[in-house]
Design a protein around this motif. Sequence first.
Motif, PDB file in Angstrom:
ATOM      1  N   GLY A  28       0.547  -1.176  -0.028  1.00  0.00           N
ATOM      2  CA  GLY A  28       0.005   0.005   0.034  1.00  0.00           C
ATOM      3  C   GLY A  28       0.925   1.372  -0.115  1.00  0.00           C
ATOM      4  N   LEU A  29       2.246   1.118  -0.404  1.00  0.00           N
ATOM      5  CA  LEU A  29       3.075   2.191   0.023  1.00  0.00           C
ATOM      6  C   LEU A  29       3.395   2.563  -1.414  1.00  0.00           C
ATOM      7  CD1 LEU A  29       5.337   1.055   2.548  1.00  0.00           C
ATOM      8  CD2 LEU A  29       3.645   2.996   2.990  1.00  0.00           C
ATOM      9  N   LYS A  30       3.975   3.841  -1.730  1.00  0.00           N
ATOM     10  CA  LYS A  30       4.556   4.295  -3.197  1.00  0.00           C
ATOM     11  C   LYS A  30       6.107   3.599  -2.934  1.00  0.00           C
ATOM     12  CE  LYS A  30       2.007   8.176  -3.676  1.00  0.00           C
ATOM     13  NZ  LYS A  30       1.468   8.782  -5.013  1.00  0.00           N
ATOM     14  N   PRO A  31       6.654   3.525  -4.083  1.00  0.00           N
ATOM     15  CA  PRO A  31       8.027   2.714  -4.158  1.00  0.00           C
ATOM     16  C   PRO A  31       9.048   3.511  -3.369  1.00  0.00           C
ATOM     17  CG  PRO A  31       6.832   2.663  -6.383  1.00  0.00           C
ATOM     18  CD  PRO A  31       5.879   3.568  -5.418  1.00  0.00           C
ATOM     19  N   TYR A  32       8.974   4.813  -3.347  1.00  0.00           N
ATOM     20  CA  TYR A  32      10.043   5.583  -2.498  1.00  0.00           C
ATOM     21  C   TYR A  32       9.839   5.489  -0.998  1.00  0.00           C
ATOM     22  CZ  TYR A  32      12.413   7.743  -6.480  1.00  0.00           C
ATOM     23  OH  TYR A  32      12.939   8.087  -7.536  1.00  0.00           O
ATOM     24  N   ALA A  33       8.442   5.314  -0.731  1.00  0.00           N
ATOM     25  CA  ALA A  33       8.216   5.026   0.842  1.00  0.00           C
ATOM     26  C   ALA A  33       8.727   3.514   1.288  1.00  0.00           C
ATOM     27  CB  ALA A  33       6.917   5.419   0.987  1.00  0.00           C
ATOM     28  N   TRP A  34       8.401   2.795   0.302  1.00  0.00           N
ATOM     29  CA  TRP A  34       8.726   1.184   0.667  1.00  0.00           C
ATOM     30  C   TRP A  34       9.977   1.140   0.778  1.00  0.00           C
ATOM     31  CZ3 TRP A  34      11.614  -2.549  -1.482  1.00  0.00           C
ATOM     32  CH2 TRP A  34      11.306  -4.008  -0.736  1.00  0.00           C
ATOM     33  N   ALA A  35      10.961   1.703  -0.377  1.00  0.00           N
ATOM     34  CA  ALA A  35      12.192   1.777  -0.355  1.00  0.00           C
ATOM     35  C   ALA A  35      13.127   2.309   1.067  1.00  0.00           C
ATOM     36  CB  ALA A  35      12.979   2.559  -1.469  1.00  0.00           C
ATOM     37  N   ARG A  36      12.371   3.409   1.567  1.00  0.00           N
ATOM     38  CA  ARG A  36      12.873   4.277   2.939  1.00  0.00           C
ATOM     39  C   ARG A  36      12.923   3.102   3.956  1.00  0.00           C
ATOM     40  NH1 ARG A  36      10.987   8.748   0.440  1.00  0.00           N
ATOM     41  NH2 ARG A  36       9.076   8.796   1.845  1.00  0.00           N
ATOM     42  N   ILE A  37      11.503   2.528   3.961  1.00  0.00           N
ATOM     43  CA  ILE A  37      10.993   1.505   5.098  1.00  0.00           C
ATOM     44  C   ILE A  37      12.274   0.617   5.253  1.00  0.00           C
ATOM     45  CG2 ILE A  37       9.401   0.133   6.020  1.00  0.00           C
ATOM     46  CD1 ILE A  37       7.505   2.449   5.203  1.00  0.00           C
ATOM     47  N   HIS A  38      12.652   0.027   4.067  1.00  0.00           N
ATOM     48  CA  HIS A  38      13.167  -1.150   4.096  1.00  0.00           C
ATOM     49  C   HIS A  38      14.865  -1.098   3.952  1.00  0.00           C
ATOM     50  CE1 HIS A  38       9.170  -2.886   3.223  1.00  0.00           C
ATOM     51  NE2 HIS A  38       9.647  -4.115   3.985  1.00  0.00           N
ATOM     52  N   GLY A  39      15.292   0.235   3.829  1.00  0.00           N
ATOM     53  CA  GLY A  39      16.721   0.660   4.122  1.00  0.00           C
ATOM     54  C   GLY A  39      17.325   0.837   2.846  1.00  0.00           C
ATOM     55  N   PHE A  40      16.642   0.902   1.700  1.00  0.00           N
ATOM     56  CA  PHE A  40      16.979   1.350   0.161  1.00  0.00           C
ATOM     57  C   PHE A  40      16.682   2.737   0.029  1.00  0.00           C
ATOM     58  CE2 PHE A  40      15.689  -3.177   0.536  1.00  0.00           C
ATOM     59  CZ  PHE A  40      16.807  -3.731   0.190  1.00  0.00           C
ATOM     60  N   SER A  41      17.332   3.245  -0.965  1.00  0.00           N
ATOM     61  CA  SER A  41      17.178   4.497  -1.482  1.00  0.00           C
ATOM     62  C   SER A  41      16.093   4.275  -2.718  1.00  0.00           C
ATOM     63  CB  SER A  41      18.429   5.070  -2.258  1.00  0.00           C
ATOM     64  OG  SER A  41      18.622   4.997  -3.476  1.00  0.00           O
ATOM     65  N   GLY A  42      15.165   5.479  -2.537  1.00  0.00           N
ATOM     66  CA  GLY A  42      14.053   5.414  -3.800  1.00  0.00           C
ATOM     67  C   GLY A  42      14.892   5.185  -5.002  1.00  0.00           C
ATOM     68  N   GLN A  43      16.027   5.862  -5.446  1.00  0.00           N
ATOM     69  CA  GLN A  43      16.489   5.828  -6.695  1.00  0.00           C
ATOM     70  C   GLN A  43      16.916   4.478  -6.989  1.00  0.00           C
ATOM     71  OE1 GLN A  43      19.750   8.714  -5.943  1.00  0.00           O
ATOM     72  NE2 GLN A  43      18.593  10.020  -7.151  1.00  0.00           N
ATOM     73  N   TYR A  44      17.554   3.592  -6.053  1.00  0.00           N
ATOM     74  CA  TYR A  44      17.962   2.288  -6.293  1.00  0.00           C
ATOM     75  C   TYR A  44      16.642   1.494  -6.729  1.00  0.00           C
ATOM     76  CZ  TYR A  44      19.217  -2.562  -5.332  1.00  0.00           C
ATOM     77  OH  TYR A  44      19.480  -3.881  -5.316  1.00  0.00           O
ATOM     78  N   VAL A  45      15.708   1.666  -5.957  1.00  0.00           N
ATOM     79  CA  VAL A  45      14.519   0.647  -6.070  1.00  0.00           C
ATOM     80  C   VAL A  45      13.908   1.174  -7.602  1.00  0.00           C
ATOM     81  CG1 VAL A  45      12.256   0.052  -5.403  1.00  0.00           C
ATOM     82  CG2 VAL A  45      14.040   0.217  -3.711  1.00  0.00           C
ATOM     83  N   SER A  46      13.874   2.252  -8.025  1.00  0.00           N
ATOM     84  CA  SER A  46      13.195   2.830  -9.063  1.00  0.00           C
ATOM     85  C   SER A  46      14.179   2.316 -10.134  1.00  0.00           C
ATOM     86  CB  SER A  46      13.346   4.178  -9.175  1.00  0.00           C
ATOM     87  OG  SER A  46      12.913   4.687 -10.452  1.00  0.00           O
ATOM     88  N   ALA A  47      15.579   2.147 -10.112  1.00  0.00           N
ATOM     89  CA  ALA A  47      16.446   1.584 -11.043  1.00  0.00           C
ATOM     90  C   ALA A  47      16.322   0.140 -11.234  1.00  0.00           C
ATOM     91  CB  ALA A  47      17.684   2.018 -10.788  1.00  0.00           C
ATOM     92  N   VAL A  48      16.007  -0.342 -10.152  1.00  0.00           N
ATOM     93  CA  VAL A  48      15.739  -1.932 -10.294  1.00  0.00           C
ATOM     94  C   VAL A  48      14.360  -2.166 -11.026  1.00  0.00           C
ATOM     95  CG1 VAL A  48      15.162  -4.051  -8.766  1.00  0.00           C
ATOM     96  CG2 VAL A  48      17.073  -2.557  -8.256  1.00  0.00           C
ATOM     97  N   LEU A  49      13.255  -1.252 -10.524  1.00  0.00           N
ATOM     98  CA  LEU A  49      12.020  -1.635 -11.488  1.00  0.00           C
ATOM     99  C   LEU A  49      11.957  -1.541 -12.717  1.00  0.00           C
ATOM    100  CD1 LEU A  49       9.773   0.091  -8.488  1.00  0.00           C
ATOM    101  CD2 LEU A  49       9.782  -2.383  -9.260  1.00  0.00           C
ATOM    102  N   THR A  50      13.045  -0.266 -13.299  1.00  0.00           N
ATOM    103  CA  THR A  50      13.216   0.005 -14.418  1.00  0.00           C
ATOM    104  C   THR A  50      14.047  -0.952 -15.411  1.00  0.00           C
ATOM    105  OG1 THR A  50      14.584   1.792 -14.121  1.00  0.00           O
ATOM    106  CG2 THR A  50      12.413   2.233 -14.334  1.00  0.00           C
ATOM    107  N   GLY A  51      14.633  -1.804 -14.594  1.00  0.00           N
ATOM    108  CA  GLY A  51      15.606  -2.909 -15.223  1.00  0.00           C
ATOM    109  C   GLY A  51      17.001  -2.047 -15.330  1.00  0.00           C
ATOM    110  N   LYS A  52      17.306  -0.874 -14.710  1.00  0.00           N
ATOM    111  CA  LYS A  52      18.484  -0.341 -15.252  1.00  0.00           C
ATOM    112  C   LYS A  52      19.533  -0.874 -14.308  1.00  0.00           C
ATOM    113  CE  LYS A  52      16.656   3.819 -16.720  1.00  0.00           C
ATOM    114  NZ  LYS A  52      16.217   5.158 -16.549  1.00  0.00           N
ATOM    115  N   THR A  53      19.167  -1.603 -13.093  1.00  0.00           N
ATOM    116  CA  THR A  53      19.956  -2.062 -11.932  1.00  0.00           C
ATOM    117  C   THR A  53      19.831  -3.500 -11.669  1.00  0.00           C
ATOM    118  OG1 THR A  53      20.626   0.072 -11.330  1.00  0.00           O
ATOM    119  CG2 THR A  53      21.069  -1.722  -9.845  1.00  0.00           C
TER     120      THR A  53
END
Length: 82
Positions: A28-53
Amino acid sequence: MNQVLSNALTNDAEFARGILRLTIRDSGLKPYAWARIHGFSGQYVSAVLTGKTKLSDKLCAAIGLRKIICYCYDHDRAEALG
């Protein structure tokens, strides 16, 4: 989601990104919020979701996956190489 995972064994990165998307959606969270809660940067999770990382071992663990590297012997190729 458990039904999707029950018979899943794959080396496909798109499958893992799909599990990440489902995990974030189900939270129920936005990707950036989920990332922060789980100890990741929003940029990293976004890059994973787009296949860049690629997914790290830590991110795999956070979504209930374990990265396994497998090497399989290719008899045909080995014979062709002599």
